[in-house]
Design an enzyme around this catalytic site. Structure first.
Site, PDB file in Angstrom:
ATOM      1  N   ARG A 268      35.873  36.304  34.590  1.00  0.00           N
ATOM      2  CA  ARG A 268      34.756  35.550  35.176  1.00  0.00           C
ATOM      3  C   ARG A 268      33.466  36.108  34.584  1.00  0.00           C
ATOM      4  O   ARG A 268      33.215  37.301  34.652  1.00  0.00           O
ATOM      5  CB  ARG A 268      34.759  35.632  36.698  1.00  0.00           C
ATOM      6  CG  ARG A 268      34.711  37.034  37.298  1.00  0.00           C
ATOM      7  CD  ARG A 268      34.484  36.980  38.805  1.00  0.00           C
ATOM      8  NE  ARG A 268      34.719  38.268  39.440  1.00  0.00           N
ATOM      9  CZ  ARG A 268      33.835  39.260  39.523  1.00  0.00           C
ATOM     10  NH1 ARG A 268      32.630  39.114  38.973  1.00  0.00           N
ATOM     11  NH2 ARG A 268      34.143  40.395  40.117  1.00  0.00           N
ATOM     12  N   HIS A 272      31.175  38.004  41.431  1.00  0.00           N
ATOM     13  CA  HIS A 272      32.306  37.600  42.271  1.00  0.00           C
ATOM     14  C   HIS A 272      31.913  36.408  43.133  1.00  0.00           C
ATOM     15  O   HIS A 272      32.615  35.395  43.177  1.00  0.00           O
ATOM     16  CB  HIS A 272      32.743  38.768  43.147  1.00  0.00           C
ATOM     17  CG  HIS A 272      33.798  38.413  44.141  1.00  0.00           C
ATOM     18  ND1 HIS A 272      35.094  38.106  43.775  1.00  0.00           N
ATOM     19  CD2 HIS A 272      33.756  38.288  45.484  1.00  0.00           C
ATOM     20  CE1 HIS A 272      35.804  37.823  44.850  1.00  0.00           C
ATOM     21  NE2 HIS A 272      35.010  37.918  45.897  1.00  0.00           N
ATOM     22  N   TYR A 282      29.508  47.482  37.840  1.00  0.00           N
ATOM     23  CA  TYR A 282      30.882  47.912  37.598  1.00  0.00           C
ATOM     24  C   TYR A 282      31.478  47.369  36.295  1.00  0.00           C
ATOM     25  O   TYR A 282      32.630  47.647  35.988  1.00  0.00           O
ATOM     26  CB  TYR A 282      31.786  47.526  38.784  1.00  0.00           C
ATOM     27  CG  TYR A 282      31.757  46.052  39.149  1.00  0.00           C
ATOM     28  CD1 TYR A 282      32.586  45.128  38.522  1.00  0.00           C
ATOM     29  CD2 TYR A 282      30.895  45.582  40.147  1.00  0.00           C
ATOM     30  CE1 TYR A 282      32.561  43.788  38.859  1.00  0.00           C
ATOM     31  CE2 TYR A 282      30.861  44.243  40.489  1.00  0.00           C
ATOM     32  CZ  TYR A 282      31.696  43.349  39.850  1.00  0.00           C
ATOM     33  OH  TYR A 282      31.672  42.008  40.188  1.00  0.00           O
TER      34      TYR A 282
END
Length: 369
Positions: A268, A272, A282
């Protein structure tokens, strides 16, 4: 004392199983065919339509992110990068197949027949967004991680008992495979030979948790072995490979071969969800750049251009159509009467219990002023 020699090699057995799960691929990153034997039997018109849907979905994602930032949408999970996984898998289905999506899988149910304005209302939490038209065989996107896997097993078993030549299809992310519902769902479907297709969209991160942190399994597809059903690892950025794998799984299911677990290896590009997630905390830019080279739209575009069935004019036409239809859909969503507290109360029960009846009357009076 000398240690007793093992009579078996458990690690070797595991390594042998893991080595069987090689990634299925038809197109490489440049859009070149690397496995002619797996090339799906799709006409030029079908290939063009698949590309059209993928381009449209990318624009829908871009506009949805913009609308969310404007405060005109509610909950939204970006989909860019997963178009091959989502749209090509849906392209292999039939209208009567039943889809049980996760919260990132709104594009599939839109292409399955859900009006776009209702998808926007779902994002806003409006109850009308959960009222699907007759003939749209799908449930509302599941928010509880992995819960749709258990539901899919039940729907698929119902299809089998009614002798229907259809399948129940569901999606989750890599994080969903660490949930108990995941194992319960695939085990139940396997035990009863239910016609289900369980798709795991491995986009590398369960929110911010890397896949390798949440499980010791080298692939997620190999988890199918634990319940005795077929498992397949496929390049989730390759639409032709995804289509071929899902099409085969569907054929097997409707002909009595039971369920299949499919892991689509993808990425992706966005966060999120739009609810505050920051992927830069991250993920590294190097990782992002590496996956951008595998963009499913670029890969498929190169393939189609080389075949002479796609060009910039066709793509621009799709982009403009998508923008216009999105504009009309959000306008229709805006014109839908606002959801009221009395709507929420009256939708909960066929006959309201006394305490809710009292609250209903209170809010009804407030709303009438």
């Amino acid at each position: 004392m000398a240690s007793k020699k093992a009579q078996f090699d458990a690690e070797k057995t595991l390594e042998k199983i893991e080595s069987q799960f090689e990634m299925v691929q038809v197109l490489n990153e440049k859009g070149e065919v690397v496995n002619k034997d797996l090339m799906p039997d799709l006409s030029d018109e079908q290939l063009e339509e698949l590309m059209r849907r993928m381009v449209y979905t990318r624009i829908l994602d871009q506009r949805s992110i913009s609308l969310n930032r404007q405060g005109r949408l509610g909950f939204y999970a970006p989909t860019a990068g997963q178009e091959a996984s989502q749209i090509a898998s849906h392209f292999a289905l039939e209208k009567d197949d039943y889809i049980l999506p996760g919260y990132r899988d709104v594009p599939q149910i839109i292409w399955h027949g859900l009006p776009l304005y209702k998808a926007f209302l779902f994002s806003r939490g409006h109850f009308i967004g959960n009222q699907f038209p007759d003939g749209v065989h799908a449930t509302s996107p599941q928010i509880i991680i992995g819960a749709q896997y258990v539901q899919t097993a039940g729907v698929a078993l119902g299809m089998k008992k009614r002798n229907k030549k259809t399948v129940a299809v569901t999606y989750t992310g890599d994080g969903g495979t660490s949930q108990g519902d995941f194992y319960e769902g695939i085990n139940f479907a396997g035990a009863y030979g239910a016609p289900a297709i369980f798709i795991v969209q491995n986009n590398q991160y369960a929110i911010s948790t890397p896949r390798e942190v949440q499980t010791a399994a080298k692939t997620l597809a190999q988890k199918a072995v634990s319940v005795g059903i077929p498992g397949v690892l496929v390049d989730g950025m390759d639409p032709l490979a995804v289509y071929a794998v899902v099409n085969e799984a569907r054929e097997r299911a409707v002909n009595g071969g039971g369920p299949t677990l499919i892991e689509t290896l993808c990425y992706r590009y966005g966060p999120h969800t739009m609810a505050g997630d920051d992927p830069t905390r991250y993920r590294t830019s190097d990782t992002d750049n590496e996956w951008e080279k595998k963009d499913p739209l670029v890969r498929f575009r190169n393939f189609l251009v080389e075949k002479g069935i796609w060009n910039e004019e066709k793509e621009n036409k799709v982009i403009e159509q998508a923008k216009e239809e999105i504009k009309e859909a959000i306008k229709k969503a805006d014109e839908t009467p606002k959801q009221k507290v009395t709507d929420l109360i009256s939708n909960m029960f066929e006959e309201l219990p006394n305490n809710l009846q009292e609250q209903y009357e209170i809010y009804k009076e407030k709303e009438s002023k």
